[in-house]
Design a protein around this motif. Sequence first.
Motif, PDB file in Angstrom:
ATOM      1  N   UNK A 205       4.993  11.521   6.110  1.00 58.45           N
ATOM      2  CA  UNK A 205       5.156  10.072   6.013  1.00 58.45           C
ATOM      3  C   UNK A 205       4.131   9.527   5.025  1.00 58.45           C
ATOM      4  N   UNK A 206       4.558   8.683   4.101  1.00 58.74           N
ATOM      5  CA  UNK A 206       3.643   8.228   3.049  1.00 58.74           C
ATOM      6  C   UNK A 206       2.567   7.284   3.580  1.00 58.74           C
ATOM      7  N   UNK A 207       1.353   7.430   3.070  1.00 62.49           N
ATOM      8  CA  UNK A 207       0.274   6.472   3.338  1.00 62.49           C
ATOM      9  C   UNK A 207      -0.171   5.839   2.020  1.00 62.49           C
ATOM     10  N   UNK A 208      -0.445   6.668   1.017  1.00 63.83           N
ATOM     11  CA  UNK A 208      -0.939   6.140  -0.272  1.00 63.83           C
ATOM     12  C   UNK A 208       0.056   5.159  -0.891  1.00 63.83           C
ATOM     13  N   UNK A 209       1.355   5.469  -0.808  1.00 65.14           N
ATOM     14  CA  UNK A 209       2.369   4.567  -1.392  1.00 65.14           C
ATOM     15  C   UNK A 209       2.354   3.211  -0.690  1.00 65.14           C
ATOM     16  N   UNK A 210       2.080   3.214   0.609  1.00 68.01           N
ATOM     17  CA  UNK A 210       2.011   1.949   1.363  1.00 68.01           C
ATOM     18  C   UNK A 210       0.768   1.164   0.950  1.00 68.01           C
ATOM     19  N   UNK A 211      -0.352   1.874   0.712  1.00 73.85           N
ATOM     20  CA  UNK A 211      -1.568   1.215   0.211  1.00 73.85           C
ATOM     21  C   UNK A 211      -1.267   0.541  -1.132  1.00 73.85           C
ATOM     22  N   UNK A 212      -0.585   1.272  -2.032  1.00 73.19           N
ATOM     23  CA  UNK A 212      -0.233   0.709  -3.350  1.00 73.19           C
ATOM     24  C   UNK A 212       0.622  -0.547  -3.196  1.00 73.19           C
ATOM     25  N   UNK A 213       1.606  -0.482  -2.294  1.00 74.04           N
ATOM     26  CA  UNK A 213       2.492  -1.643  -2.074  1.00 74.04           C
ATOM     27  C   UNK A 213       1.697  -2.826  -1.529  1.00 74.04           C
ATOM     28  N   UNK A 214       0.794  -2.550  -0.611  1.00 72.13           N
ATOM     29  CA  UNK A 214      -0.024  -3.615  -0.019  1.00 72.13           C
ATOM     30  C   UNK A 214      -0.893  -4.300  -1.055  1.00 72.13           C
ATOM     31  N   UNK A 215      -1.561  -3.501  -1.875  1.00 75.66           N
ATOM     32  CA  UNK A 215      -2.444  -4.067  -2.914  1.00 75.66           C
ATOM     33  C   UNK A 215      -1.621  -4.844  -3.942  1.00 75.66           C
ATOM     34  N   UNK A 216      -0.414  -4.317  -4.241  1.00 77.48           N
ATOM     35  CA  UNK A 216       0.454  -4.975  -5.241  1.00 77.48           C
ATOM     36  C   UNK A 216       0.948  -6.337  -4.764  1.00 77.48           C
ATOM     37  N   UNK A 217       0.892  -6.592  -3.454  1.00 76.80           N
ATOM     38  CA  UNK A 217       1.334  -7.901  -2.940  1.00 76.80           C
ATOM     39  C   UNK A 217       0.399  -9.031  -3.361  1.00 76.80           C
ATOM     40  N   UNK A 218      -0.784  -8.666  -3.857  1.00 78.71           N
ATOM     41  CA  UNK A 218      -1.691  -9.681  -4.372  1.00 78.71           C
ATOM     42  C   UNK A 218      -2.779 -10.090  -3.406  1.00 78.71           C
ATOM     43  N   UNK A 219      -3.839 -10.672  -3.956  1.00 77.18           N
ATOM     44  CA  UNK A 219      -4.946 -11.153  -3.135  1.00 77.18           C
ATOM     45  C   UNK A 219      -5.956 -10.081  -2.777  1.00 77.18           C
ATOM     46  N   UNK A 220      -5.760  -8.864  -3.313  1.00 79.54           N
ATOM     47  CA  UNK A 220      -6.625  -7.726  -2.951  1.00 79.54           C
ATOM     48  C   UNK A 220      -7.572  -7.356  -4.092  1.00 79.54           C
TER      49      UNK A 220
END
Length: 667
Positions: A205-220
């Motif tokens: 199950x992906x973790x790094x890809x979810x981190x990338x998506x979260x950061x890409x949402x902005x405000x990080x």
Amino acid sequence: MSQASNIESVLVENRVFPPDARAQQGARISGMAAYDALCAEAAKDPDAFWARLARENLSWTRPFTRTLDESNAPFYQWFGDGELNASANCLDKHMGTPVEHKTAIVFEADDGSVTTISYRELLTRVSQFANALKAEGIQKGDRVIVYMPMTIEGVIAMQACARIGATHSVVFGGFSAKALQERIIDAGAVAVITANYQLRGGKELPLKAIVDDGIAMGGCESIKSVLVYERTLSDWKRVEGRDKTFTEALNASEGQDECVPEPVGAEHPLFILYTSGSTGKPKGVQHATGGYLLWAKLTMDWTFDLRPDDVFWCTADIGWITGHTYVAYGPLAAGATQVIFEGIPTFPHAGRFWQMIEKHKVSIFYTAPTAIRSLIKAAESDEKVHPKNWDLSSLRILGSVGEPINPEAWMWYHRNIGHEKCPIVDTFWQTETGGHVITPLPGATPLVPGSCTLPLPGIAAAIVDETGKDLPNGAGGMLVIKRPWPSMIRTIWNDPERFKKSYFPEEMGGTIYLAGDGAVRSEDRGYFRITGRIDDVLNVSGHRLGTMEIESALVAKTDLVAEAAVVGRPDDVTGEAVCAFVVLKRGRPTSDEESMKLAAELRAWVAKEIGPIAKPKDIRFGENLPKTRSGKIMRRLLRSIAKGEAITQDTSTLENPAILEQLGKAY
């Protein structure tokens, strides 16, 4: 808060199991007289009691002279002028003792392969990783997000943060990119420690890809580094200049084996752990280094009666408070050998837990009622996975955590896992309490199925009405703790007003801790039994989920949902199930097929927005929600519908009584 004042106790449990001679012999707290003596010492002079325990159980780089500072209540401070380091108290203090070469962690991977690490080896690896964090520019007081699988590396990440004085915030690996983004922003984190993938139930199950998506949402924008543990050989996407593998990060710090632990004040924030709140915005529960660590160590000794040759296994994930206190800190501070398990209890079969207890000769087993109930179900439907097929004779103590355990599950656990010889410590505590507050002691307390029994020494628990007035035994009310204790929540990160309002309401004087749970004390023994949440927070599989958070997620599906209300209903496996009542923008579905399709779409959406744990089990569609004419949603009515109860309450104030029929069918 008024709904708690008329809690009625309907459960009567008369079975009592006194501790047997085996449990009492050599116990740290042996017999009720020993328990009573500790309680008396704590009541007579609380400051002297806590000061003695803090000096005996922790190593201080600068001894404290003040035990409790109440001058800015409810922002209590413990051992405020003392200095110490949490990692040094878990690792360095064992060097030069017999614990140095003892096994610290037995790690069983999802595929069954086993790795062990000694205290000496763990200290080296934590020091190396702490140096890697420093090479990334991470400093004392910085916040670091840990989004990791259940591995030795997850514990190393937490310990390394503590070693350099950085405050960690662990996010459960099942949470979504959106949940991660919200926590990064709120904490102002400078780095994320993650893995490329996690392995659970034979799946990557992906973790790094979810981190990338979260950061890409902005405000990080605060995030400068993402450090990636390559758990599997599968490829992952690298962001140049920001991402490094663990190996690269260790090489950048020249792999130094020693890192001097950074002394921090006892009140320095060790971690922020986000827990669901009833407003829809996650609450960052902040814990302090000294008081939290003291209670983690003490409760290992008291509740689990820890002995040098024990093999301790807490099945909780490090993303929850149980995994902080009884995986990452308590067992290590106490010098225990512990099992850490990467997988799930039903893979490759539902006898996995029992197989592991036999294989690793586990003597103390600590798990959640949800897991127990699902394994009862599995054992009853398939003889091959019944615990009788494994040798569980190494077990000495059983524990239960996360929610009250129902008497039927307690008895099954007692007979089939403990073979009627192992005390069951049914522990009541919360993210906010830092460690157990009400629990049986295995060598002292007579056990009653379904009851967490009595408070630990120094914990002034009581049951009161809304004004803070004590209620007699047998009367249900609100659970409070009347005096501060060292491991209590210090504040809500960035929100001190919410902290005061949530936990120290003015109606009760502003200095009494309100647990948010209803409880009742038995008339004969004064034993506590928790009756459930008094606010709108659901307890699903031991995880607290705010109804507002799930409602917010549903309504965020703006192309489909006009309005949503969420309540809980009892569930045999998860304790509580999430039930959602949904009003669609395009009108109510006209067929079962359409309803099922829409329900599946909404479940997937909630899983993406919050995480799979929050997916509604039941979804009901209506043209609108049952509201009073003033516009207030009648949640009590929704709870009755969710439970399938006949509607007996007055519905004359309803704006549109006809919708009750529409909401009758769940998808």
